[in-house]
Design a protein around this motif. Structure first.
Motif, PDB file in Angstrom:
ATOM      1  N   ASN A   8      -3.192  -9.475 -13.497  1.00 48.15           N
ATOM      2  CA  ASN A   8      -2.807  -8.975 -12.174  1.00 48.15           C
ATOM      3  C   ASN A   8      -1.834  -9.932 -11.490  1.00 48.15           C
ATOM      4  O   ASN A   8      -0.915  -9.501 -10.788  1.00 48.15           O
ATOM      5  CB  ASN A   8      -4.051  -8.766 -11.304  1.00 48.15           C
ATOM      6  CG  ASN A   8      -4.902  -7.607 -11.785  1.00 48.15           C
ATOM      7  OD1 ASN A   8      -4.372  -6.627 -12.306  1.00 48.15           O
ATOM      8  ND2 ASN A   8      -6.213  -7.716 -11.624  1.00 48.15           N
ATOM      9  N   LEU A  12       1.936  -8.827 -10.397  1.00 44.54           N
ATOM     10  CA  LEU A  12       2.383  -9.069  -9.020  1.00 44.54           C
ATOM     11  C   LEU A  12       3.659  -9.892  -9.021  1.00 44.54           C
ATOM     12  O   LEU A  12       4.619  -9.566  -8.300  1.00 44.54           O
ATOM     13  CB  LEU A  12       1.289  -9.801  -8.233  1.00 44.54           C
ATOM     14  CG  LEU A  12       1.718 -10.354  -6.870  1.00 44.54           C
ATOM     15  CD1 LEU A  12       2.137  -9.222  -5.927  1.00 44.54           C
ATOM     16  CD2 LEU A  12       0.601 -11.194  -6.252  1.00 44.54           C
ATOM     17  N   HIS A  15       6.627  -7.823  -9.912  1.00 49.69           N
ATOM     18  CA  HIS A  15       7.002  -6.927  -8.817  1.00 49.69           C
ATOM     19  C   HIS A  15       7.739  -7.680  -7.712  1.00 49.69           C
ATOM     20  O   HIS A  15       8.721  -7.186  -7.151  1.00 49.69           O
ATOM     21  CB  HIS A  15       5.750  -6.257  -8.240  1.00 49.69           C
ATOM     22  CG  HIS A  15       5.156  -5.226  -9.145  1.00 49.69           C
ATOM     23  ND1 HIS A  15       3.824  -4.871  -9.106  1.00 49.69           N
ATOM     24  CD2 HIS A  15       5.708  -4.468 -10.129  1.00 49.69           C
ATOM     25  CE1 HIS A  15       3.592  -3.941 -10.009  1.00 49.69           C
ATOM     26  NE2 HIS A  15       4.708  -3.684 -10.653  1.00 49.69           N
ATOM     27  N   THR A  23       6.510  -8.845   0.322  1.00 50.32           N
ATOM     28  CA  THR A  23       5.977  -7.634   0.973  1.00 50.32           C
ATOM     29  C   THR A  23       6.114  -6.418   0.063  1.00 50.32           C
ATOM     30  O   THR A  23       5.161  -5.669  -0.146  1.00 50.32           O
ATOM     31  CB  THR A  23       6.714  -7.374   2.299  1.00 50.32           C
ATOM     32  OG1 THR A  23       6.549  -8.509   3.156  1.00 50.32           O
ATOM     33  CG2 THR A  23       6.165  -6.142   2.988  1.00 50.32           C
ATOM     34  N   ALA A  26       3.914  -6.756  -2.986  1.00 52.26           N
ATOM     35  CA  ALA A  26       2.518  -6.470  -2.654  1.00 52.26           C
ATOM     36  C   ALA A  26       2.283  -4.970  -2.609  1.00 52.26           C
ATOM     37  O   ALA A  26       1.262  -4.468  -3.095  1.00 52.26           O
ATOM     38  CB  ALA A  26       2.170  -7.105  -1.307  1.00 52.26           C
ATOM     39  N   GLY A  27       3.245  -4.226  -2.050  1.00 52.31           N
ATOM     40  CA  GLY A  27       3.112  -2.770  -1.975  1.00 52.31           C
ATOM     41  C   GLY A  27       3.040  -2.143  -3.343  1.00 52.31           C
ATOM     42  O   GLY A  27       2.207  -1.261  -3.592  1.00 52.31           O
ATOM     43  N   ARG A  28       3.910  -2.581  -4.259  1.00 50.13           N
ATOM     44  CA  ARG A  28       3.886  -2.026  -5.621  1.00 50.13           C
ATOM     45  C   ARG A  28       2.589  -2.374  -6.343  1.00 50.13           C
ATOM     46  O   ARG A  28       2.155  -1.645  -7.221  1.00 50.13           O
ATOM     47  CB  ARG A  28       5.063  -2.548  -6.423  1.00 50.13           C
ATOM     48  CG  ARG A  28       6.387  -1.928  -6.030  1.00 50.13           C
ATOM     49  CD  ARG A  28       7.448  -2.248  -7.056  1.00 50.13           C
ATOM     50  NE  ARG A  28       8.705  -1.592  -6.740  1.00 50.13           N
ATOM     51  CZ  ARG A  28       9.783  -1.639  -7.507  1.00 50.13           C
ATOM     52  NH1 ARG A  28       9.743  -2.310  -8.642  1.00 50.13           N
ATOM     53  NH2 ARG A  28      10.893  -1.026  -7.161  1.00 50.13           N
ATOM     54  N   SER A  29       1.996  -3.503  -5.978  1.00 46.09           N
ATOM     55  CA  SER A  29       0.757  -3.936  -6.637  1.00 46.09           C
ATOM     56  C   SER A  29      -0.478  -3.429  -5.909  1.00 46.09           C
ATOM     57  O   SER A  29      -1.601  -3.755  -6.310  1.00 46.09           O
ATOM     58  CB  SER A  29       0.715  -5.469  -6.702  1.00 46.09           C
ATOM     59  OG  SER A  29       1.816  -5.982  -7.422  1.00 46.09           O
ATOM     60  N   HIS A  30      -0.277  -2.665  -4.820  1.00 39.94           N
ATOM     61  CA  HIS A  30      -1.380  -2.122  -4.020  1.00 39.94           C
ATOM     62  C   HIS A  30      -2.268  -3.242  -3.475  1.00 39.94           C
ATOM     63  O   HIS A  30      -3.500  -3.159  -3.505  1.00 39.94           O
ATOM     64  CB  HIS A  30      -2.211  -1.131  -4.852  1.00 39.94           C
ATOM     65  CG  HIS A  30      -1.394  -0.053  -5.493  1.00 39.94           C
ATOM     66  ND1 HIS A  30      -0.750   0.931  -4.764  1.00 39.94           N
ATOM     67  CD2 HIS A  30      -1.071   0.176  -6.792  1.00 39.94           C
ATOM     68  CE1 HIS A  30      -0.095   1.725  -5.578  1.00 39.94           C
ATOM     69  NE2 HIS A  30      -0.252   1.286  -6.819  1.00 39.94           N
ATOM     70  N   LEU A  31      -1.610  -4.295  -2.970  1.00 38.58           N
ATOM     71  CA  LEU A  31      -2.311  -5.428  -2.371  1.00 38.58           C
ATOM     72  C   LEU A  31      -1.872  -5.608  -0.924  1.00 38.58           C
ATOM     73  O   LEU A  31      -0.740  -5.270  -0.565  1.00 38.58           O
ATOM     74  CB  LEU A  31      -2.008  -6.721  -3.141  1.00 38.58           C
ATOM     75  CG  LEU A  31      -2.526  -6.850  -4.577  1.00 38.58           C
ATOM     76  CD1 LEU A  31      -1.957  -8.122  -5.203  1.00 38.58           C
ATOM     77  CD2 LEU A  31      -4.048  -6.884  -4.597  1.00 38.58           C
ATOM     78  N   ALA A  32      -2.754  -6.167  -0.112  1.00 40.15           N
ATOM     79  CA  ALA A  32      -2.363  -6.566   1.236  1.00 40.15           C
ATOM     80  C   ALA A  32      -1.399  -7.744   1.134  1.00 40.15           C
ATOM     81  O   ALA A  32      -1.472  -8.541   0.191  1.00 40.15           O
ATOM     82  CB  ALA A  32      -3.594  -6.954   2.046  1.00 40.15           C
ATOM     83  N   ASP A 127       4.781   5.389 -14.804  1.00 42.35           N
ATOM     84  CA  ASP A 127       5.349   4.943 -13.530  1.00 42.35           C
ATOM     85  C   ASP A 127       6.796   5.420 -13.511  1.00 42.35           C
ATOM     86  O   ASP A 127       7.650   4.864 -14.197  1.00 42.35           O
ATOM     87  CB  ASP A 127       5.269   3.419 -13.430  1.00 42.35           C
ATOM     88  CG  ASP A 127       5.778   2.886 -12.097  1.00 42.35           C
ATOM     89  OD1 ASP A 127       6.127   3.713 -11.235  1.00 42.35           O
ATOM     90  OD2 ASP A 127       5.826   1.655 -11.921  1.00 42.35           O
TER      91      ASP A 127
END
Length: 297
Positions: A8, A12, A15, A23, A26-32, A127
């Motif tokens: 992971n 990240l 990405h 930022t 993080a969005g592509r990795s579905h993380l805050a 994807d």
């Protein structure tokens, strides 16, 4: 020193590297954002070296960051190969394919093919992302994506290519338009018309805007929509004209009061190509999709 980087972390980092932004990564990795920032700093602490330089415009890779980017791609590609080989024994593992395409490929040609492929392969995820053809080529070269579909006008360098579909562009206009009786039209003759186009970020609209700029003009859009059908409905109501792939234009002409006229410019007569770095090195599930895309030509 112990370096503990999990898959992971590597996804990240790729990405972030690709988008130039923590930022966006993080969005592509579905993380805050806070979690993604902490993971990146954790990687830097574990490795004992800075991976990114940060400024107001985003982030840039350091030399160490570029080295990690290369190795992360290799590791994740190898994981995909492992998943493919073990899929018969470990159904909980999923194969992932990164597929990039231009506007016409994604809107007109891929939905049916991908729908069939995904139904037949429940343990494979795709994807899918729309990009400009030259961006797709670079992404394939860099190993960011597995398969790309591009217009033949772009330089594909040393990538392996295969024919996919014809993608000629046509002008769509109301049946009563002054130019509606023409057999074909040069782009320069319509560039000052009011246009109806796709929403921002469309690869096709970027392509058309580039050719307009080469004529010394800028396209004037009355309205932008999300679909080819929506464009044709607006054209039917005499809001403006549009430029669409022939497949979409002729399909809409069957049910709407519009006229489709081929563009006469050489760049408007296009062949879509499938491109990959090296077919022999692709994981088995990715080669399977590649074969299905070629069978549908």
């Amino acid at each position: 020193m112990s370096t503990r980087l999990d898959l992971n972390d590597l996804r990240l980092f790729l990405h972030v590297a690709e988008t130039g932004s923590i930022t966006a990564g993080a969005g592509r990795s579905h993380l805050a954002l806070a979690s993604a920032s902490a993971r990146v700093r954790g990687m830097e602490d574990a490795l004992g070296v800075a991976l990114l330089t940060r400024d107001r415009r985003g982030v840039q890779l350091t030399d160490a960051g570029r080295a990690l980017q290369h190795h992360a791609r290799c590791v994740l590609q190898q994981m995909d190969k492992m998943r493919d080989e073990l899929s018969e024994y470990a159904h909980g593992l999923k194969g992932h394919i990164r597929l990039l395409g231009n506007t016409a490929a994604i809107s007109e040609f891929l939905p049916e093919t991908l729908g069939t492929f995904l139904a037949q392969n429940p343990y494979i995820d795709i994807d899918l992302e729309e990009r400009l053809s030259h961006e797709i080529v670079q992404a394939i070269i860099d190993g960011i994506a597995d398969i790309g579909i591009v217009a033949d006008s772009v330089d594909t360098g040393h990538l392996q290519t295969m024919p996919f579909r014809e993608d000629n562009l046509m002008v769509v206009m109301p049946r009563k338009h002054a130019l509606a009786r023409r057999k074909q039209l040069p782009f320069a003759e319509i560039v000052e018309e009011n246009f109806v186009g796709l929403s921002g970020g469309s690869a096709l609209q970027e392509h058309l805007s580039g050719h307009a700029i080469r004529t010394g003009k800028r396209l004037q859009y009355r309205v932008r929509l999300r679909s080819f059908d929506g464009i044709c409905r607006m054209v039917e109501r005499e809001v403006g004209i549009g430029v669409l792939p022939a497949t979409a234009a002729l399909r809409c002409q069957k049910t709407m009061a519009i006229k489709c006229i081929p563009l006469s410019d050489a760049w408007a007569k296009r062949q879509l190509l499938i491109c990959v770095r090296n077919e022999a090195e692709l994981p088995g599930h990715t080669r399977q999709l590649l074969e299905q895309l070629q069978r549908q030509t």
